[in-house]
Design a protein around this motif. Structure first.
Motif: not given
Length: 271
Positions: A172-173, A163, A176, A168-169
């Motif tokens: 989310e980071q 991504p 990932e 990203l929040s």
């Protein structure tokens, strides 16, 4: 390479080469590719051109080092002159099937940054879906990646799903960065210390998240060499132009003048 960019590099090359030679402490140059095949696709480097890239590196006097070793030496200020580390993004099958054997013939180390959710080898990236499918689109399978790693290929993370990390929040980071690292470490049975930010998308928040996830090396697509003061979680890297004539100016820093463009571009999603 666009004619105007090549013309600029031609003008700047003598000055850049002289500046490179005058550095008190040698910098580290990171160079990158995506695929090595003869499909003619935009991300593909023809096999003959890749061979000539390796010839150009040798003619330039490059000292090609494993990425971890190179960064350790960069941190300690004891890099040899013309130190280079070689990298590949995305995890295409041609890297382990074509590029890696050619590198092994010359005793050259390299790092492949793999996208963990694509390791089954059956999925295609969004940018490949819009084009006629061909052999170059094949992904490396988990088994092939393990075999190449056992043969000496270094493996780093390219996140879980590739991504644009800056949008990203924080949660989310973290997913990932952490989950891809964990998946690759379980697969390979070894530590994964490096991450390449997908499409070069990074900012100070992403860099901090990478450090918190346990990485010690972060690789961007901002052009230029890395002096010892460069933050190790935002190392600069240049992707190799297809035309081997453009590699020597790149190594000498003739394209570094374009770095402000890189800084602007990495703050904008590519889609």
């Amino acid at each position: 390479m666009r004619p105007g960019v090549r013309a600029l590099a031609t003008v700047l090359h003598p000055v850049a080469a002289a500046t490179h030679r005058l550095r008190r402490t040698p910098p580290l140059s990171l160079v990158g590719w995506h695929r090595v095949d003869d499909s003619g696709d935009g991300l593909s480097t023809p096999v003959a051109a890749f061979r000539r890239h390796l010839d150009e590196l040798a003619a330039w006097g490059a000292v090609v080092l494993p990425l971890d070793d190179a960064v350790d030496r960069l941190r300690a200020g004891r890099l040899p002159e013309r130190a280079v580390a070689l990298t590949f993004d995305d995890g295409y099958a041609s890297v382990v099937e074509t590029a890696w054997p050619l590198l092994r013939e010359r005793g050259l180390p390299a790092t492949l940054f793999a996208v963990s959710d694509y390791l089954p080898g059956e999925r295609r990236f969004a940018w490949d879906l819009g084009r006629p499918e061909h052999e170059g689109h094949r992904r490396v399978t988990a088994a092939a990646l393990v075999a190449a790693a056992e043969d000496g290929l270094d493996v780093g993370s390219h996140t879980v799903s590739h991504p644009w990390l800056p949008r990203l929040s924080p949660r989310e980071q973290r997913r990932e960065l952490v989950d891809s690292k964990d998946a690759l470490e379980q697969l390979l049975g070894r530590r994964v210390t490096s991450v390449a930010y997908p499409t070069g998308g990074w900012d100070p928040v992403v860099r901090r998240a990478a450090g918190e996830a346990g990485y010690t090396i972060g690789v961007t697509v901002d052009r230029g060499a890395n002096p010892p003061a460069t933050p190790l979680l935002s190392l600069r890297r240049s992707f190799v132009p297809h035309d081997p004539r453009d590699l020597r100016p790149m190594l000498d820093g003739a394209y570094t003048a374009l770095r402000p463009l890189d800084s602007w571009r990495r703050r904008r999603p590519p889609w």
